[in-house]
Design an enzyme around this catalytic site. Structure first.
Site, PDB file in Angstrom:
ATOM      1  N   ALA A  69       0.919  -1.142  -0.201  1.00  0.00           N
ATOM      2  CA  ALA A  69       0.130  -0.092   0.101  1.00  0.00           C
ATOM      3  C   ALA A  69       0.751   1.149   0.100  1.00  0.00           C
ATOM      4  O   ALA A  69       1.909   1.213   0.617  1.00  0.00           O
ATOM      5  CB  ALA A  69      -0.699  -0.014   1.235  1.00  0.00           C
ATOM      6  N   GLY A 114       0.599  -5.125   0.388  1.00  0.00           N
ATOM      7  CA  GLY A 114      -0.603  -5.064  -0.464  1.00  0.00           C
ATOM      8  C   GLY A 114      -0.192  -5.658  -1.864  1.00  0.00           C
ATOM      9  O   GLY A 114      -0.811  -6.182  -2.778  1.00  0.00           O
ATOM     10  N   GLU A 117      -0.388  -9.540  -1.530  1.00  0.00           N
ATOM     11  CA  GLU A 117      -1.888  -9.797  -1.669  1.00  0.00           C
ATOM     12  C   GLU A 117      -2.508  -9.670  -3.016  1.00  0.00           C
ATOM     13  O   GLU A 117      -3.059 -10.456  -3.455  1.00  0.00           O
ATOM     14  CB  GLU A 117      -2.709  -8.836  -0.731  1.00  0.00           C
ATOM     15  CG  GLU A 117      -2.191  -9.161   0.904  1.00  0.00           C
ATOM     16  CD  GLU A 117      -2.594  -7.998   1.813  1.00  0.00           C
ATOM     17  OE1 GLU A 117      -2.396  -6.960   1.714  1.00  0.00           O
ATOM     18  OE2 GLU A 117      -3.273  -8.396   2.786  1.00  0.00           O
ATOM     19  N   GLU A 137       3.127  -5.531   7.088  1.00  0.00           N
ATOM     20  CA  GLU A 137       2.426  -4.861   7.939  1.00  0.00           C
ATOM     21  C   GLU A 137       2.488  -4.806   9.325  1.00  0.00           C
ATOM     22  O   GLU A 137       2.319  -3.623   9.889  1.00  0.00           O
ATOM     23  CB  GLU A 137       0.851  -5.275   7.510  1.00  0.00           C
ATOM     24  CG  GLU A 137       0.793  -4.927   6.326  1.00  0.00           C
ATOM     25  CD  GLU A 137       0.885  -5.986   5.114  1.00  0.00           C
ATOM     26  OE1 GLU A 137       1.663  -6.834   5.340  1.00  0.00           O
ATOM     27  OE2 GLU A 137       0.249  -6.200   4.154  1.00  0.00           O
TER      28      GLU A 137
HETATM   29  N1  CO8 Z   1       4.664   3.416   0.192  1.00  0.00           N
HETATM   30  C1  CO8 Z   1       5.179   4.481  -0.281  1.00  0.00           C
HETATM   31  N2  CO8 Z   1       6.336   4.726  -0.601  1.00  0.00           N
HETATM   32  C2  CO8 Z   1       7.297   3.465  -0.550  1.00  0.00           C
HETATM   33  C3  CO8 Z   1       6.769   2.425  -0.218  1.00  0.00           C
HETATM   34  C4  CO8 Z   1       5.369   2.239   0.137  1.00  0.00           C
HETATM   35  N3  CO8 Z   1       4.875   0.911   0.472  1.00  0.00           N
HETATM   36  N4  CO8 Z   1       7.502   1.228  -0.127  1.00  0.00           N
HETATM   37  C5  CO8 Z   1       8.696   2.025  -0.342  1.00  0.00           C
HETATM   38  N5  CO8 Z   1       8.692   3.309  -0.986  1.00  0.00           N
HETATM   39  C6  CO8 Z   1       9.514   4.333  -1.075  1.00  0.00           C
HETATM   40  C7  CO8 Z   1      10.634   4.842  -0.215  1.00  0.00           C
HETATM   41  O1  CO8 Z   1       9.822   5.729   0.583  1.00  0.00           O
HETATM   42  C8  CO8 Z   1      11.541   5.193  -1.026  1.00  0.00           C
HETATM   43  O2  CO8 Z   1      11.300   6.796  -1.371  1.00  0.00           O
HETATM   44  P1  CO8 Z   1      12.369   7.781  -1.241  1.00  0.00           P
HETATM   45  O3  CO8 Z   1      13.274   7.502  -2.302  1.00  0.00           O
HETATM   46  O4  CO8 Z   1      11.796   9.128  -1.592  1.00  0.00           O
HETATM   47  O5  CO8 Z   1      12.884   7.926   0.122  1.00  0.00           O
HETATM   48  C9  CO8 Z   1      11.421   4.458  -2.386  1.00  0.00           C
HETATM   49  O6  CO8 Z   1      10.187   4.086  -2.334  1.00  0.00           O
HETATM   50  C10 CO8 Z   1      12.598   3.381  -2.145  1.00  0.00           C
HETATM   51  O7  CO8 Z   1      12.462   2.655  -1.065  1.00  0.00           O
HETATM   52  P2  CO8 Z   1      13.789   2.286  -0.314  1.00  0.00           P
HETATM   53  O8  CO8 Z   1      14.721   3.391  -0.087  1.00  0.00           O
HETATM   54  O9  CO8 Z   1      13.057   2.042   1.158  1.00  0.00           O
HETATM   55  O10 CO8 Z   1      14.322   1.070  -1.140  1.00  0.00           O
HETATM   56  P3  CO8 Z   1      15.086  -0.054  -0.268  1.00  0.00           P
HETATM   57  O11 CO8 Z   1      15.703  -0.892  -1.493  1.00  0.00           O
HETATM   58  O12 CO8 Z   1      15.976   0.440   0.778  1.00  0.00           O
HETATM   59  O13 CO8 Z   1      14.227  -1.075   0.619  1.00  0.00           O
HETATM   60  C11 CO8 Z   1      12.073  -1.950   0.909  1.00  0.00           C
HETATM   61  C12 CO8 Z   1      13.023  -1.685  -0.248  1.00  0.00           C
HETATM   62  C13 CO8 Z   1      12.535  -3.070   1.687  1.00  0.00           C
HETATM   63  C14 CO8 Z   1      10.840  -2.697   0.158  1.00  0.00           C
HETATM   64  C15 CO8 Z   1      11.353  -0.910   1.662  1.00  0.00           C
HETATM   65  O14 CO8 Z   1      11.068   0.088   0.858  1.00  0.00           O
HETATM   66  C16 CO8 Z   1      10.289  -1.169   2.436  1.00  0.00           C
HETATM   67  O15 CO8 Z   1      10.380  -1.821   3.383  1.00  0.00           O
HETATM   68  N6  CO8 Z   1       9.125  -0.574   2.148  1.00  0.00           N
HETATM   69  C17 CO8 Z   1       7.956  -0.659   2.823  1.00  0.00           C
HETATM   70  C18 CO8 Z   1       7.271  -1.736   2.671  1.00  0.00           C
HETATM   71  C19 CO8 Z   1       5.740  -1.988   3.415  1.00  0.00           C
HETATM   72  O16 CO8 Z   1       5.840  -1.582   4.743  1.00  0.00           O
HETATM   73  N7  CO8 Z   1       4.896  -2.623   2.807  1.00  0.00           N
HETATM   74  C20 CO8 Z   1       3.723  -2.657   3.616  1.00  0.00           C
HETATM   75  C21 CO8 Z   1       2.810  -1.342   3.393  1.00  0.00           C
HETATM   76  S1  CO8 Z   1       1.238  -1.835   4.351  1.00  0.00           S
HETATM   77  C22 CO8 Z   1       0.126  -2.588   3.350  1.00  0.00           C
HETATM   78  O17 CO8 Z   1       0.601  -2.885   2.229  1.00  0.00           O
HETATM   79  C23 CO8 Z   1      -1.332  -2.908   3.610  1.00  0.00           C
HETATM   80  C24 CO8 Z   1      -2.008  -3.398   2.585  1.00  0.00           C
HETATM   81  C25 CO8 Z   1      -3.526  -3.149   2.775  1.00  0.00           C
HETATM   82  C26 CO8 Z   1      -4.374  -3.311   1.635  1.00  0.00           C
HETATM   83  C27 CO8 Z   1      -4.081  -1.964   1.019  1.00  0.00           C
HETATM   84  C28 CO8 Z   1      -4.659  -2.035  -0.702  1.00  0.00           C
HETATM   85  C29 CO8 Z   1      -4.556  -0.652  -1.199  1.00  0.00           C
END
Ligand code: CO8
Length: 263
Positions: A69, A114, A117, A137
């Site tokens: 998400a 997501g 999912e 999450e």
């Molecule tokens: N949302 C928004 N931006 C994101 C997300 C995200 N989920 N994931 C990564 N980004 C952005 C980062 O903020 C970063 O932005 P910036 O360059 O501006 O700083 C850019 O993408 C690159 O990310 P990283 O620098 O973190 O890249 P890494 O290679 O170091 O790490 C990871 C990659 C491990 C994937 C890391 O980005 C991460 O852990 N991301 C978050 C993942 C996460 O928590 N996902 C779960 C979200 S909650 C969810 O999905 C609930 C679903 C419920 C249903 C929703 C339906 C719509």
């Protein structure tokens, strides 16, 4: 032009009766924004009616399939607007799982939250060697809310499902293969080719039989064995009345290649 630029690219590959949907928002690792969901859904609704298309491949640009998400959008959620806007019950939740044609997820990198999912709502998951799967999450004080708790357990079993959901730790492609989350693991440069090859094979078959088969298999998640078998049996009986079933059986017996008419 008006409105934001499209972030989900659609390519119609008419020769193999396949549509390729590519999530192209690499700066946020293809995080599922409202825009991405609504574009995906709009494409799916069109593709379901598109007679040129028998199957769909979904993939992402860059190092992620989707990181889940869009957390920038999620942070603005407050219970009343989530509740009254029906955030967790809207169309995106239903269109993909009830889509009648096969969807193959070509998971090219991070497939988190997501994003996983979304992949789990597809029919087949092919993973690139550098794919990573996770439900992080819990680390946000949440838990998977788009089918994750219900679907992952059916793929990987309880112990691994609990480990992934409770710890939020990711698994790599080989582990995903081991736990039957992915059907195969491919070198990154062969992933899309493999997904399209599978889509092409499916695309040549009877559209009506393929759709019925998908529905029958998915029904197993809803029903017990005897009810599921009744469903299977009534679908099977109906299919014997199609032109394609006649064409398929006659072609086999006369040692020819079946030319299905998709009805
Ligand atoms: N949302 C928004 N931006 C994101 C997300 C995200 N989920 N994931 C990564 N980004 C952005 C980062 O903020 C970063 O932005 P910036 O360059 O501006 O700083 C850019 O993408 C690159 O990310 P990283 O620098 O973190 O890249 P890494 O290679 O170091 O790490 C990871 C990659 C491990 C994937 C890391 O980005 C991460 O852990 N991301 C978050 C993942 C996460 O928590 N996902 C779960 C979200 S909650 C969810 O999905 C609930 C679903 C419920 C249903 C929703 C339906 C719509």
């Amino acid at each position: 032009s008006e409105g934001p630029t499209a972030v989900v690219q659609l390519e119609i590959k008419e020769d193999i009766r396949t549509a390729l949907l590519t999530i192209n928002s690499p700066k946020t690792l293809n995080a599922l924004s409202e825009q991405i969901w609504s574009e995906l859904n709009a494409h799916l609704l069109n593709l379901e009616k598109d007679d040129r298309i028998n199957s769909v491949v979904v993939t992402g640009v860059g190092k992620a399939f989707s990181a889940g998400a869009d957390l920038n959008q999620m942070k603005t959620n407050k219970f009343p607007n989530v509740y009254f806007n029906d955030y967790f019950e809207r169309d995106w939740y239903k269109i993909l799982p009830s889509f009648r044609k096969p969807i193959i997820a070509a998971v090219n990198g991070y497939c988190f939250g997501g994003g996983l999912e979304l992949a789990l709502m597809c029919d087949v998951i092919l993973a690139s060697e550098n794919a990573k799967f996770g439900l992080p999450e819990i680390k946000l004080g949440l838990f998977p809310g788009a089918g994750g708790t219900q679907r992952i357990i059916r793929q990987v079993g309880k112990s691994k499902a609990m480990e992934m959901i409770l710890s939020g730790e990711m698994i790599d492609a080989q582990e995903a293969l081991h736990f039957k989350l992915a059907s195969s693991v491919l070198p990154p440069d062969q992933l899309l080719e493999a997904a399209l090859k599978l889509a092409k094979k499916i695309g040549k078959l009877s559209k009506v039989a393929v759709a019925a088969a998908k529905m029958a298999v998915n029904y197993s998640a809803e029903a017990g064995l005897s009810e599921g078998m009744r469903y299977e049996s009534s679908m099977f009986n109906s299919l014997t009345g199609t032109k394609d079933a006649k064409i398929g059986v006659e072609a086999f017996l006369s040692k020819q290649k079946a030319k299905f008419v998709h009805s």
